[in-house]
Design a protein around this motif. Structure first.
Motif, PDB file in Angstrom:
ATOM      1  N   PHE A 206       0.863  -1.202   0.000  1.00  0.00           N
ATOM      2  CA  PHE A 206       0.000   0.000   0.000  1.00  0.00           C
ATOM      3  C   PHE A 206       0.894   1.247   0.000  1.00  0.00           C
ATOM      4  CE2 PHE A 206      -3.442   2.774   0.952  1.00  0.00           C
ATOM      5  CZ  PHE A 206      -4.624   2.063   0.749  1.00  0.00           C
ATOM      6  N   PRO A 207       0.804   2.107  -1.019  1.00  0.00           N
ATOM      7  CA  PRO A 207       1.708   3.270  -1.045  1.00  0.00           C
ATOM      8  C   PRO A 207       1.381   4.253   0.086  1.00  0.00           C
ATOM      9  CG  PRO A 207       0.613   2.920  -3.177  1.00  0.00           C
ATOM     10  CD  PRO A 207      -0.072   2.050  -2.186  1.00  0.00           C
ATOM     11  N   PRO A 208       2.367   4.611   0.924  1.00  0.00           N
ATOM     12  CA  PRO A 208       2.101   5.540   2.038  1.00  0.00           C
ATOM     13  C   PRO A 208       1.488   6.858   1.575  1.00  0.00           C
ATOM     14  CG  PRO A 208       4.257   4.551   2.288  1.00  0.00           C
ATOM     15  CD  PRO A 208       3.747   4.103   0.945  1.00  0.00           C
TER      16      PRO A 208
ATOM     17  N   PRO B 182     -10.147  -6.376   4.358  1.00  0.00           N
ATOM     18  CA  PRO B 182      -8.796  -6.590   3.833  1.00  0.00           C
ATOM     19  C   PRO B 182      -8.509  -5.682   2.636  1.00  0.00           C
ATOM     20  CG  PRO B 182     -10.264  -8.438   3.310  1.00  0.00           C
ATOM     21  CD  PRO B 182     -11.011  -7.548   4.246  1.00  0.00           C
ATOM     22  N   PHE B 183      -7.270  -5.253   2.548  1.00  0.00           N
ATOM     23  CA  PHE B 183      -6.737  -4.500   1.399  1.00  0.00           C
ATOM     24  C   PHE B 183      -7.236  -3.047   1.353  1.00  0.00           C
ATOM     25  CE2 PHE B 183      -7.659  -8.975  -0.093  1.00  0.00           C
ATOM     26  CZ  PHE B 183      -6.442  -9.490   0.336  1.00  0.00           C
ATOM     27  N   LYS B 184      -7.870  -2.563   2.430  1.00  0.00           N
ATOM     28  CA  LYS B 184      -8.405  -1.198   2.428  1.00  0.00           C
ATOM     29  C   LYS B 184      -7.876  -0.428   3.649  1.00  0.00           C
ATOM     30  CE  LYS B 184     -12.567  -2.591  -0.096  1.00  0.00           C
ATOM     31  NZ  LYS B 184     -14.041  -2.674  -0.123  1.00  0.00           N
ATOM     32  N   ALA B 185      -6.558  -0.502   3.870  1.00  0.00           N
ATOM     33  CA  ALA B 185      -5.984   0.085   5.091  1.00  0.00           C
ATOM     34  C   ALA B 185      -6.270   1.583   5.186  1.00  0.00           C
ATOM     35  CB  ALA B 185      -4.476  -0.164   5.122  1.00  0.00           C
ATOM     36  N   GLY B 186      -6.053   2.309   4.101  1.00  0.00           N
ATOM     37  CA  GLY B 186      -6.239   3.767   4.134  1.00  0.00           C
ATOM     38  C   GLY B 186      -7.702   4.133   4.290  1.00  0.00           C
ATOM     39  N   TYR B 187      -8.537   3.477   3.512  1.00  0.00           N
ATOM     40  CA  TYR B 187      -9.978   3.766   3.513  1.00  0.00           C
ATOM     41  C   TYR B 187     -10.582   3.457   4.889  1.00  0.00           C
ATOM     42  CZ  TYR B 187     -14.775   3.715   1.595  1.00  0.00           C
ATOM     43  OH  TYR B 187     -16.100   3.959   1.335  1.00  0.00           O
ATOM     44  N   CYS B 188     -10.289   2.254   5.417  1.00  0.00           N
ATOM     45  CA  CYS B 188     -10.845   1.867   6.728  1.00  0.00           C
ATOM     46  C   CYS B 188     -10.361   2.815   7.821  1.00  0.00           C
ATOM     47  CB  CYS B 188     -10.435   0.447   7.093  1.00  0.00           C
ATOM     48  SG  CYS B 188     -11.426  -0.802   6.282  1.00  0.00           S
TER      49      CYS B 188
END
Ligand SMILES: NC(=O)c1ccc[n+]([C@@H]2O[C@H](COP(=O)([O-])OP(=O)(O)OC[C@H]3O[C@@H](n4cnc5c(N)ncnc54)[C@H](O)[C@@H]3O)[C@@H](O)[C@H]2O)c1
Length: 263
Positions: free
Chosen positions: A105-107, A153-159
Motif C-alpha cells: 500500500f503506497p504511504p 482486507p486490502f483497504k488500510a487507508g480507507y478503513c
C-alpha cells in the motif's frame, strides 16, 4: 418524503458530482433546500446540477473543491456563503478508494485517503461550525462506511479514514452540545456507484477471483439482502437526518447496509 421540509435551508455537499453525494444533493434539493454541489471535477458537478428541476426562487450551484487542500475547502465554504447564504447543512461525502495489501500500500496514497476523507471533513466542519452554533441550527452529516466499523482486507487507508470520521462525528456532536447543531455519520454498505464498480478488478486480483465472481464472492456473500444498494436510499436517510424530526439524533453512526453490519 414531504417536498418542503428543508425549505430555505442551504446545503453544501462535497463530492456531489457522482454516486452517493449526487443522490444526497438531489434529495436535499427535492426537499426544498438550496444546494451547492462541490467536487474536484467541476464539469461533472455543473452537468449534474443542471439536471435538478428548480422551483420558484430555489437555487443550485456547482463549486470546485479539492478536499485534500485546506485553502480550497475554505474558498468552497465562502463561495457557498456568498452565493447561497450561510451553510445550514454540510454533507462531508467526497471520497475515493484504493485496494492493496498492507505490504504494497503506497504511504502517499494512505495519506491522501486520510486527507480527503478525514482532514478535509474536519476543515469543512471547522469552517461552518461557529456560524451554525450562533444561528442555533445546523446539520453536519459525515459519510463514513461500514468500513468505519469493521476491518476490510486490502483497504488500510480507507478503513482508517472511515473509522476516524466516526470519532470526529462524536466529538463534533459533543462540542455542539445544546446548540441546535447535530452531527451524525452515515455508514453505507455496498452502494452501486463508480467507487464500487471501479474497485472490482483490484479486489479480484487481491482475492484471486475471476472478474465475474468478484461481486458475488467478495462482496454480496457478506450481505443478507444480496444486493448493491441504490444511492437514493442513502439520500432519503440524509434528508431525514437534516430535518427537524431528527433533532434528537446526534453523535450516531448509522448503518445502511442491507444487513451487512449490525453494530
Ligand atoms: N459506494 C459505496 O459502496 C460506498 C459505501 C460506503 C461509503 N461510501 C462513501 O460515500 C462517499 C461517496 O462515494 P461514491 O460511492 O458515491 O463514489 P463516487 O466515486 O461515485 O463519488 C465520489 C465523488 O467524490 C469526488 N472526489 C474525490 N476526491 C475528491 C477530492 N479530493 N475533492 C473533492 N471531491 C473529490 C469525486 O470526483 C466524485 O464525484 C465516499 O466518501 C465513499 O467512501 C461509498
Amino acid at each position: 418524503m414531504k417536498t418542503d421540509i428543508l425549505q430555505g435551508r442551504v446545503a453544501l455537499v462535497t463530492g456531489g458530482a457522482s454516486g452517493i453525494g449526487l443522490a444526497i444533493a438531489r434529495k436535499l434539493f427535492e426537499a426544498g433546500s438550496h444546494v451547492a454541489i462541490a467536487d474536484v471535477n467541476l464539469d461533472r458537478a455543473e452537468a449534474a446540477i443542471r439536471d435538478f428541476p428548480a422551483r420558484d426562487a430555489q437555487q443550485k450551484i456547482a463549486l470546485q473543491v479539492d478536499m485534500s487542500d485546506t485553502s480550497s475547502i475554505l474558498q468552497m465554504v465562502s463561495a457557498c456563503e456568498g452565493r447561497l447564504g450561510t451553510v445550514d447543512i454540510l454533507v462531508n461525502n467526497a471520497g475515493f478508494q484504493h485496494v492493496a495489501p498492507i505490504e504494497t500500500f503506497p504511504p502517499e496514497t494512505f495519506r491522501k485517503l486520510i486527507d480527503v476523507m478525514l482532514v478535509g471533513p474536519f476543515v469543512a466542519t471547522q469552517a461552518v461550525f461557529a456560524k451554525m452554533k450562533q444561528r442555533r441550527w445546523g446539520r453536519i452529516i459525515n459519510i463514513s462506511s461500514i468500513n468505519g466499523k469493521i476491518g476490510a482486507p486490502f483497504k488500510a487507508g480507507y478503513c482508517s479514514a472511515k473509522h476516524g470520521i466516526i470519532g470526529l462525528t462524536r466529538v463534533t456532536a459533543v462540542e455542539a452540545g445544546d446548540s441546535g447543531v447535530t452531527c451524525n455519520a452515515i455508514c453505507p454498505g455496498f452502494v452501486d456507484t463508480p467507487l464500487v464498480r471501479n474497485q472490482l478488478a483490484d479486489l479480484g486480483a487481491a482475492y484471486q477471483l475471476p472478474p465475474d465472481r468478484v461481486l458475488d464472492d467478495a462482496i454480496l456473500q457478506h450481505v443478507p439482502q444480496k444486493r448493491l444498494l441504490d444511492a437514493a436510499e442513502i439520500g432519503d436517510f440524509a434528508v431525514f437526518l437534516a430535518s427537524d424530526a431528527a433533532a434528537a439524533i446526534t453523535g450516531q453512526s448509522i448503518n445502511i447496509s442491507g444487513g451487512y453490519v449490525m453494530h
